[in-house]
Design an enzyme around this catalytic site. Structure first.
Site, mmCIF file in Angstrom:
data_model
loop_
_atom_site.group_PDB
_atom_site.id
_atom_site.type_symbol
_atom_site.label_atom_id
_atom_site.label_comp_id
_atom_site.label_asym_id
_atom_site.label_seq_id
_atom_site.Cartn_x
_atom_site.Cartn_y
_atom_site.Cartn_z
ATOM 1 N N THR A 7 6.606 -47.004 54.365
ATOM 2 C CA THR A 7 5.567 -46.111 54.882
ATOM 3 C C THR A 7 4.368 -46.070 53.948
ATOM 4 O OG1 THR A 7 5.062 -43.902 55.742
ATOM 5 C CG2 THR A 7 6.472 -43.988 53.803
ATOM 6 N N LYS A 12 5.014 -38.306 54.703
ATOM 7 C CA LYS A 12 6.381 -38.787 54.943
ATOM 8 C C LYS A 12 7.028 -39.177 53.624
ATOM 9 C CE LYS A 12 5.786 -41.313 59.317
ATOM 10 N NZ LYS A 12 5.859 -42.690 59.849
ATOM 11 N N ASP A 69 9.443 -44.099 62.339
ATOM 12 C CA ASP A 69 8.346 -43.992 63.301
ATOM 13 C C ASP A 69 8.530 -42.657 63.990
ATOM 14 O OD1 ASP A 69 5.953 -45.483 64.148
ATOM 15 O OD2 ASP A 69 6.762 -45.106 66.139
ATOM 16 N N PHE A 152 1.910 -32.117 56.672
ATOM 17 C CA PHE A 152 0.868 -33.094 57.006
ATOM 18 C C PHE A 152 0.757 -33.171 58.520
ATOM 19 C CE2 PHE A 152 3.382 -36.716 58.557
ATOM 20 C CZ PHE A 152 4.639 -36.349 58.137
ATOM 21 N N HIS A 180 12.587 -32.727 62.267
ATOM 22 C CA HIS A 180 13.047 -33.944 62.947
ATOM 23 C C HIS A 180 13.440 -35.020 61.927
ATOM 24 C CE1 HIS A 180 8.865 -34.022 61.996
ATOM 25 N NE2 HIS A 180 8.627 -35.222 62.457
ATOM 26 N N ARG A 181 12.650 -35.129 60.865
ATOM 27 C CA ARG A 181 12.928 -36.152 59.834
ATOM 28 C C ARG A 181 14.208 -35.793 59.063
ATOM 29 N NH1 ARG A 181 8.280 -36.157 58.599
ATOM 30 N NH2 ARG A 181 7.820 -37.864 60.015
HETATM 31 P P1 ITT Z 1 3.614 -45.221 58.513
HETATM 32 O O1 ITT Z 1 3.607 -46.000 59.801
HETATM 33 O O2 ITT Z 1 2.999 -45.969 57.377
HETATM 34 O O3 ITT Z 1 4.972 -44.677 58.187
HETATM 35 P P2 ITT Z 1 2.035 -43.315 60.043
HETATM 36 O O4 ITT Z 1 1.429 -41.981 59.737
HETATM 37 O O5 ITT Z 1 1.171 -44.328 60.728
HETATM 38 O O6 ITT Z 1 2.665 -43.916 58.694
HETATM 39 P P3 ITT Z 1 3.615 -43.172 62.460
HETATM 40 O O7 ITT Z 1 3.003 -44.373 63.051
HETATM 41 O O8 ITT Z 1 5.092 -42.966 62.574
HETATM 42 O O9 ITT Z 1 3.324 -43.076 60.891
HETATM 43 O O10 ITT Z 1 2.853 -41.900 63.040
HETATM 44 C C1 ITT Z 1 3.391 -40.641 62.815
HETATM 45 C C2 ITT Z 1 2.356 -39.574 63.108
HETATM 46 O O11 ITT Z 1 3.006 -38.505 63.814
HETATM 47 C C3 ITT Z 1 1.819 -38.974 61.820
HETATM 48 O O12 ITT Z 1 0.657 -39.633 61.369
HETATM 49 C C4 ITT Z 1 1.549 -37.525 62.254
HETATM 50 O O13 ITT Z 1 0.320 -37.435 62.918
HETATM 51 C C5 ITT Z 1 2.670 -37.266 63.260
HETATM 52 N N1 ITT Z 1 3.856 -36.705 62.566
HETATM 53 C C6 ITT Z 1 5.050 -37.319 62.361
HETATM 54 N N2 ITT Z 1 5.890 -36.535 61.666
HETATM 55 C C7 ITT Z 1 5.209 -35.406 61.407
HETATM 56 C C8 ITT Z 1 5.522 -34.209 60.696
HETATM 57 O O14 ITT Z 1 6.684 -34.050 60.070
HETATM 58 N N3 ITT Z 1 4.593 -33.259 60.631
HETATM 59 C C9 ITT Z 1 3.393 -33.423 61.228
HETATM 60 N N4 ITT Z 1 3.013 -34.510 61.886
HETATM 61 C C10 ITT Z 1 3.911 -35.513 61.992
#
Ligand code: ITT
Length: 198
Positions: A7, A12, A69, A152, A180-181
């Protein structure tokens, strides 16, 4: 023992790091491998995108790699932004713009129809192994005003079910017990050592 997390998302990375540290593991992220390419998320599901990230990086580094993801699924928007959560407001990833767009899209939606859930799919990949996949979600609703500075992404707008504060008003350790994570990682924790060593 070290786990590589595929990531580039600092939020995250921080949540995973504190969870893995508690379990006694070292963590590296994409920031530790600046020479690696950005993996394009061309899949049409959370699982496809998590697989792409984990399996591509595991092949390059020849070591076990975990990818996440995740995204926000809003009922009144038929599950959007979903896999597009990171770039909801445009090509550039921008949390503030994404939150503003979400609020705008829900302007006319009454409180009782603002149900949403965060979804997380984790894929653990390792050379010559069938990847391990787990998923979990975290139900809640979308507030009308952003609140809180922790976390975030959409955290300031997400009110978890059973709470009356936003996810961004939870401390990191509180969020890491219920998100969820955290739920997905719990499922993984029961399986991954047997999988990796088997
Ligand atoms: P990586 O692919 O590098 O891991 P990314 O931010 O692009 O980073 P994703 O494609 O999985 O990751 O997109 C996840 C998005 O969903 C993230 O940027 C947030 O906008 C939202 N999100 C996911 N988990 C979240 C959380 O715990 N709290 C708030 N927003 C979350």
């Amino acid at each position: 023992q070290t786990v590589v997390i595929a990531t580039g998302n600092l939020g995250k990375a921080q949540e995973f790091t504190s969870m893995f540290h508690k379990a006694g593991y070292k963590v590296k992220t994409m920031k530790d491998f600046p020479e690696l390419p950005d993996v394009a998320e061309t899949g049409s599901t959370f699982e496809e995108n998590a697989r792409l990230k984990a399996e591509t990086i595991a092949n390059i580094l020849q070591c076990p790699v975990l990818a996440d993801d995740s995204g926000l699924q809003v009922e009144a928007l038929h599950g959007m932004p979903g896999i597009y959560s990171a770039r909801f407001a445009g090509e550039q990833k921008n949390d503030a713009a994404n939150n503003a767009k979400l609020l705008y899209e829900l302007t006319e939606v009454p409180d009782e129809q603002r149900r949403a859930q965060f979804h997380c799919t984790l894929v653990f990949a390792a050379p010559k192994k069938e990847s391990l996949v787990v998923e979990a979600s975290w139900p809640g609703r979308i507030a009308r005003i952003p609140q809180g500075d922790n976390g975030f992404g959409y955290d300031p707008l997400f009110i978890p079910q059973g709470m009356d504060i936003s996810a961004a008003q939870l401390s990191e350790s509180e969020k890491n017990q219920v998100s969820h994570r955290a739920l997905a990682l719990n499922k993984l924790q029961n399986q991954w050592q047997a999988w990796l060593e088997g």
